[in-house]
Motif scaffolding. Structure first.
Motif, mmCIF file in Angstrom:
data_model
loop_
_atom_site.group_PDB
_atom_site.id
_atom_site.type_symbol
_atom_site.label_atom_id
_atom_site.label_comp_id
_atom_site.label_asym_id
_atom_site.label_seq_id
_atom_site.Cartn_x
_atom_site.Cartn_y
_atom_site.Cartn_z
ATOM 1 N N LEU A 258 0.805 4.760 -2.152
ATOM 2 C CA LEU A 258 -0.503 5.131 -2.712
ATOM 3 C C LEU A 258 -0.494 6.591 -3.172
ATOM 4 C CD1 LEU A 258 -2.945 3.338 -0.237
ATOM 5 C CD2 LEU A 258 -2.341 2.686 -2.568
ATOM 6 N N LEU A 259 0.199 7.443 -2.424
ATOM 7 C CA LEU A 259 0.300 8.856 -2.824
ATOM 8 C C LEU A 259 1.050 8.979 -4.138
ATOM 9 C CD1 LEU A 259 1.037 10.653 0.580
ATOM 10 C CD2 LEU A 259 -0.950 11.025 -0.926
ATOM 11 N N ALA A 260 2.154 8.230 -4.245
ATOM 12 C CA ALA A 260 2.973 8.281 -5.452
ATOM 13 C C ALA A 260 2.180 7.811 -6.665
ATOM 14 C CB ALA A 260 4.231 7.433 -5.279
ATOM 15 N N LEU A 261 1.324 6.830 -6.445
ATOM 16 C CA LEU A 261 0.502 6.334 -7.554
ATOM 17 C C LEU A 261 -0.627 7.309 -7.879
ATOM 18 C CD1 LEU A 261 0.029 2.500 -6.958
ATOM 19 C CD2 LEU A 261 1.375 3.638 -8.728
ATOM 20 N N GLY A 262 -0.888 8.222 -6.982
ATOM 21 C CA GLY A 262 -1.962 9.182 -7.193
ATOM 22 C C GLY A 262 -3.331 8.623 -6.871
ATOM 23 N N LEU A 263 -3.379 7.520 -6.176
ATOM 24 C CA LEU A 263 -4.667 6.914 -5.829
ATOM 25 C C LEU A 263 -5.347 7.672 -4.698
ATOM 26 C CD1 LEU A 263 -3.837 3.121 -6.086
ATOM 27 C CD2 LEU A 263 -5.373 4.428 -7.551
ATOM 28 N N ILE A 264 -4.541 8.306 -3.821
ATOM 29 C CA ILE A 264 -5.108 9.088 -2.716
ATOM 30 C C ILE A 264 -4.428 10.452 -2.696
ATOM 31 C CG2 ILE A 264 -5.812 7.156 -1.250
ATOM 32 C CD1 ILE A 264 -3.118 7.426 0.206
ATOM 33 N N ASP A 265 -5.100 11.450 -2.118
ATOM 34 C CA ASP A 265 -4.554 12.804 -2.072
ATOM 35 C C ASP A 265 -3.887 13.090 -0.739
ATOM 36 O OD1 ASP A 265 -5.450 13.311 -4.608
ATOM 37 O OD2 ASP A 265 -7.453 13.900 -3.897
ATOM 38 N N GLU A 266 -4.406 12.484 0.326
ATOM 39 C CA GLU A 266 -3.762 12.687 1.624
ATOM 40 C C GLU A 266 -3.652 11.327 2.331
ATOM 41 O OE1 GLU A 266 -7.155 14.145 4.488
ATOM 42 O OE2 GLU A 266 -7.031 15.468 2.724
ATOM 43 N N PRO A 267 -2.679 11.188 3.233
ATOM 44 C CA PRO A 267 -2.418 9.888 3.860
ATOM 45 C C PRO A 267 -3.654 9.331 4.561
ATOM 46 C CG PRO A 267 -0.727 11.476 4.432
ATOM 47 C CD PRO A 267 -1.781 12.235 3.705
ATOM 48 N N LEU A 268 -3.842 8.020 4.457
ATOM 49 C CA LEU A 268 -4.921 7.345 5.161
ATOM 50 C C LEU A 268 -4.499 7.106 6.603
ATOM 51 C CD1 LEU A 268 -5.660 4.541 2.552
ATOM 52 C CD2 LEU A 268 -7.023 6.606 2.915
ATOM 53 N N THR A 269 -5.455 7.175 7.512
ATOM 54 C CA THR A 269 -5.154 6.849 8.909
ATOM 55 C C THR A 269 -5.494 5.369 9.102
ATOM 56 O OG1 THR A 269 -6.032 9.017 9.358
ATOM 57 C CG2 THR A 269 -5.436 7.658 11.257
ATOM 58 N N ILE A 270 -4.463 4.559 9.111
ATOM 59 C CA ILE A 270 -4.692 3.123 9.320
ATOM 60 C C ILE A 270 -4.138 2.714 10.675
ATOM 61 C CG2 ILE A 270 -4.312 0.806 8.416
ATOM 62 C CD1 ILE A 270 -3.817 2.095 5.689
ATOM 63 N N LEU A 271 -2.914 3.190 10.951
ATOM 64 C CA LEU A 271 -2.273 2.817 12.208
ATOM 65 C C LEU A 271 -3.116 3.298 13.383
ATOM 66 C CD1 LEU A 271 0.255 1.388 13.192
ATOM 67 C CD2 LEU A 271 1.332 3.614 13.412
ATOM 68 N N HIS A 272 -3.134 2.497 14.448
ATOM 69 C CA HIS A 272 -3.904 2.777 15.654
ATOM 70 C C HIS A 272 -5.394 2.803 15.383
ATOM 71 C CE1 HIS A 272 -0.140 3.211 17.482
ATOM 72 N NE2 HIS A 272 0.172 4.347 16.895
ATOM 73 N N THR A 273 -5.835 1.976 14.464
ATOM 74 C CA THR A 273 -7.271 1.750 14.285
ATOM 75 C C THR A 273 -7.513 0.245 14.349
ATOM 76 O OG1 THR A 273 -7.138 1.450 11.904
ATOM 77 C CG2 THR A 273 -7.482 3.706 12.680
ATOM 78 N N ILE B 215 4.150 -1.152 11.777
ATOM 79 C CA ILE B 215 3.988 0.263 12.134
ATOM 80 C C ILE B 215 4.616 1.118 11.040
ATOM 81 C CG2 ILE B 215 4.595 2.056 13.809
ATOM 82 C CD1 ILE B 215 4.472 -0.034 15.988
ATOM 83 N N GLY B 216 5.824 0.689 10.618
ATOM 84 C CA GLY B 216 6.522 1.409 9.559
ATOM 85 C C GLY B 216 5.749 1.414 8.253
ATOM 86 N N ILE B 217 5.035 0.350 8.008
ATOM 87 C CA ILE B 217 4.288 0.271 6.750
ATOM 88 C C ILE B 217 3.007 1.100 6.822
ATOM 89 C CG2 ILE B 217 3.022 -1.297 5.218
ATOM 90 C CD1 ILE B 217 4.993 -3.501 6.072
ATOM 91 N N LEU B 218 2.320 1.024 7.965
ATOM 92 C CA LEU B 218 0.969 1.584 8.038
ATOM 93 C C LEU B 218 0.900 3.039 8.486
ATOM 94 C CD1 LEU B 218 -0.891 -1.454 9.652
ATOM 95 C CD2 LEU B 218 -0.835 -0.810 7.250
ATOM 96 N N LYS B 219 1.984 3.554 9.090
ATOM 97 C CA LYS B 219 1.877 4.896 9.690
ATOM 98 C C LYS B 219 1.655 5.979 8.632
ATOM 99 C CE LYS B 219 6.855 5.599 9.761
ATOM 100 N NZ LYS B 219 8.059 5.599 10.592
ATOM 101 N N GLY B 220 1.323 7.210 9.111
ATOM 102 C CA GLY B 220 0.937 8.318 8.244
ATOM 103 C C GLY B 220 1.858 8.527 7.054
ATOM 104 N N ASN B 221 3.179 8.611 7.310
ATOM 105 C CA ASN B 221 4.104 8.764 6.184
ATOM 106 C C ASN B 221 4.889 7.470 5.977
ATOM 107 O OD1 ASN B 221 5.564 8.937 8.489
ATOM 108 N ND2 ASN B 221 6.903 10.606 7.795
ATOM 109 N N GLY B 222 4.171 6.362 6.162
ATOM 110 C CA GLY B 222 4.804 5.047 6.024
ATOM 111 C C GLY B 222 4.836 4.586 4.582
ATOM 112 N N LEU B 223 5.294 3.338 4.399
ATOM 113 C CA LEU B 223 5.481 2.771 3.056
ATOM 114 C C LEU B 223 4.184 2.752 2.254
ATOM 115 C CD1 LEU B 223 7.834 -0.263 3.727
ATOM 116 C CD2 LEU B 223 8.293 1.730 2.284
ATOM 117 N N LEU B 224 3.104 2.284 2.903
ATOM 118 C CA LEU B 224 1.843 2.102 2.179
ATOM 119 C C LEU B 224 1.302 3.444 1.692
ATOM 120 C CD1 LEU B 224 -0.377 0.126 1.333
ATOM 121 C CD2 LEU B 224 -1.540 0.658 3.473
#
Lengths: 380, 323
Positions: B175-190, B162-171
């Motif tokens: 990815l944001l820090a690397l600049g690969l995505i502009d806004e958090p991905l929704t992974i948790l609860h899918t 949960i900690g890894i996948l949530k909106g402001n989680g590790l993942l």
């Protein structure tokens, strides 16, 4: 083999003909595994149609050399040519070479038929032709009725045949055999030795086999390479290797041998005179120029020794000792005769009379003799 | 001469040894109380902890729910203290089979099981192969790394996801820090989160049987294939893969069966749409207090899993026989 000898006499064998082109050329090949030097600067020419044996004890590098020929391993140094093509960097799956593995390595999940067909499928050979070739191979090795069996339903001898059929199916330019008879019992082995030679003569493919069994190598090969510690010590016909070994290692590896140490002290025509321990004086045929005082070893095969009163020719060598052990093998008896506190000489005599009438017994004093041409002078 | 005579003497009297052995064999087959304990214990265990609970659940599944203690009706009832009346309610099974919701849950569970098994296989096979072909001294440390996660509680590991996948989680932060995505991905609860969690949790169950199988693979078979003209990839397809089939089957069953009934991972990582039998069961048992329906669900699930398992087992033993 008798047929090889006949060939030798009627025409020049390929290896004696300076104009013949070698079929397999191994040039300065080394293979190092870290600190271990499995092969050290080995060079060897093998000619088309030969039944060539690599002979040596375990760890002498013979299997490594075979794997290099198969392409299952690459040399650290040196090149290998097969039929004029440098194959050193060609991977195993593209070499015109097949191998029969020591463990046979039959695919356990495939029938005999599918095993033999495996290599042909990789070649994309048409189905009809494939079926024909498989049948041909199975018939060649008399295993047609085993087609549908799986490897674990076969006896050791049958597996050996399947492995052989599989490795011959692609008609390779060169067939490599790693201890081909190692897993068979003694009786089957002797039978298969002759069969293998006949098969090779019939299909005419060049065979290179690896073996640690000197008897096997002697029976089957046109030539033998004796290997030790990653090097080839001697390459020659079985007869020459047996009668004229070039070193103590070869002499004692092939058959049994009596070795006498000595120093050269004179020459008479083609013979040299050698002074051994205990005032033993030996006279041996030796064309090689040796200076006086050179330390040499005289190698005499046990069956070349005779009992003294019999057939003593002029200039024969003689040595006296006491019978210590007698081994009766039926066709021959082996006598161990102590000639000095430090040396026991082995003599083999054919049992031409029934055993009960034999004269030699334990502790009897005997004089043994051998002719100057029946011993070999070794300088190494 | 004397040696031959002695040899014959020994051959002449083999009878006593033979007779003694026969006596012992006769005694052995009758007089071994330890043997009965040996065979009996596992059966006793199975009877106590598998068969009895099964019978109890089966009995509940044929009852009707009631608001009482226990929350289901008894199957047998004395009428007028003389007639034993047995009432079997098959309605629960009818509901489970006919109701869209339950059917969807079963199908979804089987689908999740299938996809996760494939995922575990695709990731686990290369891992097992790499460990099996690694140098001897590396194998134990590598296997330890596969087993190590078991030292932490399963629940804690799923919570960690949960900690890894949530909106402001590790993942997402990574990815944001690397600049690969502009806004958090929704992974948790899918559903994706469920797959990630399931594949992660069950990977060792795939890797271990595969490793056991692949480490026994005779590498000279691959050399033989290469020698016969097989490129490495084809040698894998035609030799390694068919020979590792038993390992693939064992690993797949070890993953598929528990994943189909999985409750914790879809509950924690999945969204409201992650409809799985495990969750249904939980809801029926604890929220709706409908024990008979929950029991029927459990038994249908069991039947769904046992049938393919037995079929595979049969197929495998037939393969063995053919060999």
């Amino acid at each position: 083999m008798a047929s090889h000898d006949a060939n030798d006499q009627s025409s020049l064998a390929a290896w004696q003909d300076p104009t013949a082109k070698p079929y397999v050329r191994i040039a300065g090949v080394s293979r190092h595994f870290g600190e271990v030097h499995a092969l050290n600067d080995v060079s060897l020419d093998i000619y088309q149609g030969e039944f060539f044996s690599l002979l040596g004890g375990s760890g002498c590098g013979k299997s490594t050399l075979l794997r290099l020929l198969a392409g299952l391993d690459t040399p650290t140094k040196g090149r290998i040519w097969i039929d004029g093509v440098d194959v050193t960097d060609i991977p195993a799956y593209r070499r015109p070479v097949n191998m029969m593995f020591q463990s046979y390595a039959l695919f356990p999940h495939m029938s005999v038929e599918a095993n033999v067909e495996f290599g042909l499928r990789q070649e994309k050979m048409p189905k009809a032709e494939r079926g024909e070739r498989v049948s041909e191979m199975l018939d060649l090795l008399h295993i047609g009725d085993l087609r549908k069996r799986r490897p674990d339903q076969l006896s050791g001898g049958q597996r050996q045949r399947v492995a052989l059929a599989r490795s011959l199916a692609k008609h390779p330019k060169l067939l490599l055999l790693d201890e081909p008879l190692g897993a068979l019992d003694k009786k089957l082995r002797t039978h298969t030795q002759f069969e293998l030679v006949k098969l090779q003569e019939r299909i005419g493919i060049t065979f290179v086999t690896v073996t640690h069994d000197q008897e096997e190598a002697m029976t089957m090969s046109s030539r033998i390479a004796v290997m030790d510690a990653g090097q080839i010590i001697q390459v020659d016909t079985p007869g020459a290797i047996y009668e004229y070994p070039n070193s103590r290692m070869v002499a004692s590896f092939i058959g049994s041998v009596n070795l006498f140490e000595g120093k050269v002290f004179g020459r008479e025509d083609n013979d040299i005179l050698i002074a051994g321990d205990d005032y033993l004086v030996m006279r041996l045929r030796c064309l090689q120029p040796l200076s006086l005082g050179t330390p040499v070893t005289v190698a005499v095969r046990p069956e070349k020794m005779r009992l003294c009163p019999e057939c003593q020719g002029p200039g024969d060598n003689r040595v006296t000792g006491r019978v210590e052990d007698i081994a009766y093998l039926g066709n021959v008896s082996i006598f161990h005769v102590r000639v000095s506190p430090s040396q026991v000489v082995t003599m083999t005599l054919a049992n031409m009379q029934p055993r009960t009438e034999q004269m030699l017994t334990w502790d009897q004093e005997v004089t043994m003799t051998w002719s100057p041409v029946c011993g070999v002078v070794l300088t190494e | 001469m004397t040696q031959t005579a002695a040899g014959e003497g020994e051959v002449g009297f083999p009878a006593p040894i033979h007779g003694d052995r026969r006596l012992r064999r006769w005694l052995g087959s009758r007089w071994q109380p330890g043997r009965w304990v040996n065979i009996g214990l596992p059966y006793f265990w199975l009877l106590l902890f598998f068969f009895l609970p099964f019978v109890i659940v089966f009995q509940i599944s044929l009852a009707e729910p009631q608001i009482a203690q226990p929350p289901y009706t008894a199957l047998t009832e004395w009428v007028d203290e003389a007639v034993l009346q047995v009432r079997l309610n098959l309605g629960n099974y009818a509901l489970v089979v006919e109701d869209e919701l339950y059917r969807a849950a079963f199908l979804n569970s089987l689908w999740v099981g299938l996809v996760s098994t494939l995922g575990c296989l695709l990731i686990g096979y290369p891992m097992a192969y790499a460990i099996a072909t690694a140098p001897e001294r590396w194998r134990v440390p590598l296997l330890m790394m596969i087993i190590l996660p078991f030292w932490t509680s399963f629940l804690i590991r799923v919570y960690a996801w949960i900690g890894i996948l949530k909106g402001n989680g590790l993942l997402n932060n990574f990815l944001l820090a690397l600049g690969l995505i502009d806004e958090p991905l929704t992974i948790l609860h899918t559903q994706t989160a469920v797959y990630i969690g399931v594949v992660y949790s069950y990977l060792p169950f795939m890797v271990l049987p595969l490793y056991a199988n692949l480490s026994r693979l005779d590498m000279t078979l691959l050399e033989a294939a290469a020698d016969l003209g097989c490129r490495p990839w084809r040698a894998f397809l035609r030799v390694t893969l068919p020979l590792s089939l038993p390992g693939i089957l064992a690993g797949s069953l070890l993953v598929f069966i528990p994943v189909v009934g999985e409750f914790v991972i879809p509950d924690l990582l999945g969204g409201p749409d992650s409809l799985m039998v495990g969750r249904m069961l939980w809801t029926e048992f604890f929220s709706n207090k409908d024990w008979p329906l929950a029991s029927a669900l459990a038994l249908v699930l069991l039947a769904l899993l046992v049938v393919p398992f037995v079929a595979l087992q049969r197929w495998q033993s037939r393969l063995e026989e053919e060999r």
